[in-house]
Design an enzyme around this catalytic site. Structure first.
Site, PDB file in Angstrom:
ATOM      1  N   GLU B 308       0.728  -1.208   0.056  1.00 42.79           N
ATOM      2  CA  GLU B 308       0.111  -0.081  -0.069  1.00 42.79           C
ATOM      3  C   GLU B 308       0.862   1.215  -0.091  1.00 42.79           C
ATOM      4  OE1 GLU B 308      -1.964  -1.022   3.644  1.00 42.79           O
ATOM      5  OE2 GLU B 308      -3.635  -1.859   2.648  1.00 42.79           O
ATOM      6  N   CYS B 401     -10.273   0.814   8.162  1.00 49.14           N
ATOM      7  CA  CYS B 401      -9.695   2.002   8.477  1.00 49.14           C
ATOM      8  C   CYS B 401     -10.127   3.020   7.689  1.00 49.14           C
ATOM      9  CB  CYS B 401      -8.281   2.100   8.335  1.00 49.14           C
ATOM     10  SG  CYS B 401      -7.647   1.413   6.616  1.00 49.14           S
TER      11      CYS B 401
END
Lengths: 638, 638
Positions: B308, B401
């Site tokens: 990521e 998240c």
């Protein structure tokens, strides 16, 4: 139409390469690749593993597919021995075969991992483990070695193993109705059948083909027997194993590409031997799906890294192309089977495309380094972040299927050049060299003079021992749009002679008959179907059978920004000093002037000025033989 | 230049949206998203986890980052309560806060996972586990809730936890010289410092920032203490954690993008509070690297799925874009910090680009579905084979998240619209609505009449309680190339008033003063730097702050083959019924005639004929609100 095995490949021993393209590669394969791969097998423990000395707690346990790496090496060595006797190499083989023979269990079973590491798990997970796959490769090695040397020990060992497998698997009472999770054994069993004339091996191959994908599903039953949930496996479906449906019901090529193409090849062998029309029809449908919707312009197949698999129609990304060397080789195998029933240049065209591009790219010119993936575009830092292998060929792999696969293909290369039927002799591929065979009872030699694939003129002298009537079928490659043919200096009306891409010359051939085939090779810009989303607006350069690419070494960085105008002249040129001698393609392209951009990342379009830039392309198969850098097959076009 | 916190953001409570673009989204966030996310937290066990009732052997152990999801939800709820009092919502918060408070250990420690699941592992792996990250989010929630409701219980709990952390970590004897593997706590501690005026929290934030990446490396020591080889971790390097070098020595943005941008935001807060020139300089260098070389046109950052993370300059692939919603939000945070020191439209331009595009795309119009990745191109089957998330927003994620991050951003949206200094009032973003603040002691209201971002006319009435002198700084967006400004009907010489992208109007403002800003919004074709290899030969359409995309729903399949001629006229049009009302962009593009191809996959270029095809583009942020299909931001151009 019932498939019939009409066109039998002429053994590779009958063709002697005397050209500048293949002969050096075959020589390097023999003198560099074979010893290097033996050494890799030795130092990684693959050879010693057959001594069965590994004990629980020792490091480096023999892996479930190690047997197959050694087997493919023996197979490659056998093909080489058949054309180049070599007592040292033969002694190495004999010693290895001795270990293999001693590793066979009293009941005939022969697999290192499941003898010393997990003996209790024998035949408990056909889906994921590679017992039957390894058996197949060992059988192929045994057949090749017997044919090359006349020594039958390995063949006898594998015959006993095959008999053991035939006792364990089958539709009879107490037998397992399983089949290989990684197909391979099917085609090997047909080879064993042909080598021994024992029908039972063909029957077993047919059983495996027919049983695949049936309900209740063997892999479900087997998983439950292991106490596992069949739905819980990582591939997410049996299409990975081509076991989602019976093969006859499959309409698209799915799953792991090597598995798929080994299966289709083995099934084609079964169909050719049994005349199974339904099976053949399914295979032709799968072939069409692959070559018309799921194949790279290089003949690479299996576009996705995850699962090394076929994905969906027209999904052929370039930078993340997987196109495993083994899959591309397996496509050659499948095409070669289809060609045995039907002399149709579509099969040979694909075979040639894969062989000269996506297969040959799998090995470096030095014969010591290998690609597992055959990307169609590369930007070196990208591979690191995408967790792909680097754009540099490697000496070996933990999963080392590709290197010995290349070796066995190159060692047997002549096999793919011609085939024979009752009606005559067919030439599929062209290379300088000499083919010696017999037609009927008459020895016939064919001498090929050509610089193919660098030049499209093929001169052929036919030398039968005495005048003999047969049809000579010469493939007119699909890439060629203006072929010409002469016989003894006289032009022939080619269009009238050609059927399905082969020119058929049936006549009484006499010593000294000369055929001249002209296959003009202009540089062509190729475009891809609009559905291939990564290739829209791009062209690949092709000349003759060779697909070209541009490399950073010649064209600088940011190859993606290079644009080839439609009117730019492209010139082919023989460069004796480049990469050992290649025809390169050169022209003037253009690219944006980078300096004007400074630190700007985005700006309104239309302000950019372009500068001319040299485009120089080399054969794709030879990329990454200089210092690592960007590469691109599909070039932006205007 | 010593950084100074000159421009303090005006609290979000001071701006009331009265527009058609944001107001409905903020309302949906309040009425749909907040309850839906509470329900997700409840049903996944995240809320009950704070009761500490989980026992070894129970299913569903509290995960190491669960605390943060609940914290972000409370923070979002707090921002909402501050503008929309809601006793039911407040009661839900109070009950949750009660559980959180009871979960605090006698020594102040507060983390569910490391209290009930692995208590022996407390503070033993800062690198990979999320204790300090969760602490940061809890602190942010506590500060927001105290400010919104005046209730200080959570703030006191987190103050005790922060004090505990300050005892455990530091440069003193017996303290650990560690720092968060996932930065977040740094910026939270500065918030806590500002809320409590306790310098120790700022000092602790500064300690974490300064300690990061120093040798001997804390993560090495910590790994060895666990009996692990520090080199053996999956990320392959500490750049993933921005701990490969001290922050002051970092020259490029590396590693996990959310980690990086939370760290840079927190470090900017520290630098703003301490006047740390060296740190600020490093942050500006990192900012430039991001926004000039590593940011999507949508304001998305972190291009690689694996890790990521940031990758390398100009590596911005579209179909595999990661551009995590949280990372794009964190880019807004970082820009917002830089803007506090320096009224420079470069920061607000990026903030706006991210907010209106790559952040807003993270949530569906219905407020119930979320993207984790924000692709810039999509071809639905591809995602499955590439193991990416589907191109359909999801209700929740195992690692959740993003959804509460969007919620807290939208609930506090007004915060990003203006800021104030001793010198005056700056307007960064434009929306219809009313800003009520005070300048000096004088209450001032500003009423904005505009259809921004659909239209670039902004009418502003300034209403001070009495005449008052201040500078009104109005951002002239970077995308606007022909802005005009009038004051009380009189055109002003804009060029003379503009510095760093803000027009400064310093004068005595009297009730009824009217400002009219004209920001013409033609449709623009944007191109990317030649190094962005996937965007070469392509344009993105942008109008005002909105980046557009084309979708299968409007343009059919095979969007990659659609080509926009340079001369094609593009027309913007208000479509009240499309996606709840948008300005779409329409024009005539062309694409190859597919029918001509039949089953051909490759053929010589130049034979294709093109057919005209409708191009219709919608704002990128609104894609995937109809049935799933292809999407593309970067369109081929001629």
């Amino acid at each position: 139409m019932k498939p019939q095995r009409q066109w039998i490949p002429t053994p590779h021993t009958r063709f002697r390469f005397e050209d500048t393209f293949w002969k050096p590669r075959v020589e390097t394969n023999r003198t560099v690749t074979l010893p290097a791969e033996y050494e890799q097998c030795r130092k990684t423990g693959r050879l010693d593993a057959f001594k069965l000395e590994w004990k629980q707690g020792d490091p480096n346990p023999p892996h479930i597919f190690w047997d197959s790496d050694v087997a493919k090496w023996i197979e490659a060595a056998a093909y080489s021995l058949a054309t180049h006797p070599d007592p040292e190499l033969e002694a190495l083989c004999d010693r290895t075969i001795d270990w293999i023979a001693r590793a066979q269990q009293p009941d005939g079973y022969l697999n290192v991992h499941f003898t010393v590491v997990e003996p209790e798990k024998r035949w408990t997970n056909l889906r994921d483990w590679h017992e039957l796959y390894c058996a197949g490769h060992l059988i192929e090695a045994a057949v090749a070695y017997a044919q090359a040397t006349g020594k039958r020990r390995l063949l006898e060992v594998l015959g006993r193993y095959a008999d053991h497998i035939a006792r364990v698997f089958g539709a009879g009472p107490g037998q397992k109705r399983g089949y290989p999770g990684h197909p391979e054994l099917e085609l090997a069993l047909v080879k064993l059948y042909r080598a021994t004339n024992e029908r039972k091996y063909l029957d077993l191959a047919k059983f495996f083909v027919d049983e695949r994908g049936r309900q209740p599903h063997y892999y479900d039953l087997e998983a439950r027997a292991r106490g596992e949930d069949p739905a819980g496996h990582w591939t997410g479906g049996y299409d990975y194993y081509q076991a989602h449906l019976p093969l006859r019901e499959q309409k698209t090529a799915e799953g792991h590409a090597v598995r798929a193409l080994y299966l289709f090849s083995g099934a084609a062998d079964v169909a050719l031997e049994t005349g199974d029309e339904g099976l053949w029809k399914a295979l032709l449908r799968l072939w069409k799906n692959i070559v018309r919707r799921r194949m790279y312009v290089t003949g690479g197949v299996g576009s996705a890294r995850h699962g090394e698999r076929f994905t969906f129609d027209y999904d052929l990304p370039n930078e993340t192309a997987y196109a495993e060397t083994c899959a591309n080789i397996a496509l050659v195998f499948f095409a070669h089977r289809l060609l045995q029933a039907d002399l149709n240049a579509e099969y040979a065209d694909v075979l040639e495309r894969a062989l000269y591009n996506g297969v040959l790219s799998g090995v470096s010119k030095d014969g010591r380094h290998f690609f597992y993936e055959n990307y169609l575009a590369a930007c070196p830092p990208f591979e690191r972040f995408a967790r792909m292998n680097p754009v540099v060929r490697q000496e070996w792999f933990g999963c080392a299927c590709c290197p010995p696969n290349v070796a066995r293909l190159l060692a047997s290369l002549g096999l793919y050049f011609s085939s024979q039927s009752a009606a005559g002799l067919a030439i599929h591929l062209y290379a300088g060299g000499r083919l010696e065979t017999t037609v009927g009872e008459v020895p016939v030699a064919l001498d090929f003079q050509t610089d193919y694939p660098w030049d499209g003129t093929v001169r052929l002298e036919v030398s039968p021992a005495k005048t003999v009537r047969f049809a000579l079928a010469l493939r007119i490659p699909g890439w060629c749009r203006a072929a010409k043919l002469k016989l003894n200096g006289t032009a022939l009306p080619l269009a009238k002679l050609v059927a399905n891409g082969y020119a058929h010359l049936e006549r009484d051939w006499a010593p000294g008959d000369r055929v001249e085939l002209e296959l003009p090779m202009p540089v062509e810009r190729i475009e891809a179907h609009p559905g291939v989303r990564e290739d829209c607006g791009r062209v690949a350069l092709q000349r003759g059978p060779l697909v070209y690419c541009i490399e950073e070494a010649d064209c600088g960085r940011n190859l993606a920004d290079l644009v080839l105008p439609a009117k730019a002249k492209l010139t082919a040129k023989w460069e004796p000093k480049l990469l050992g001698g290649v025809v390169s393609i050169a022209g003037t392209a253009k690219r944006r002037e980078e300096k004007q951009w400074g630190e700007t990342l985005y700006r309104p379009a239309g302000r950019s000025t372009f500068r001319p830039t040299r485009l120089k392309a080399i054969p794709y198969a030879l990329w990454a033989n200089r210092k690592p850098g960007e590469m691109r097959v599909w070039v932006r076009a205007e």
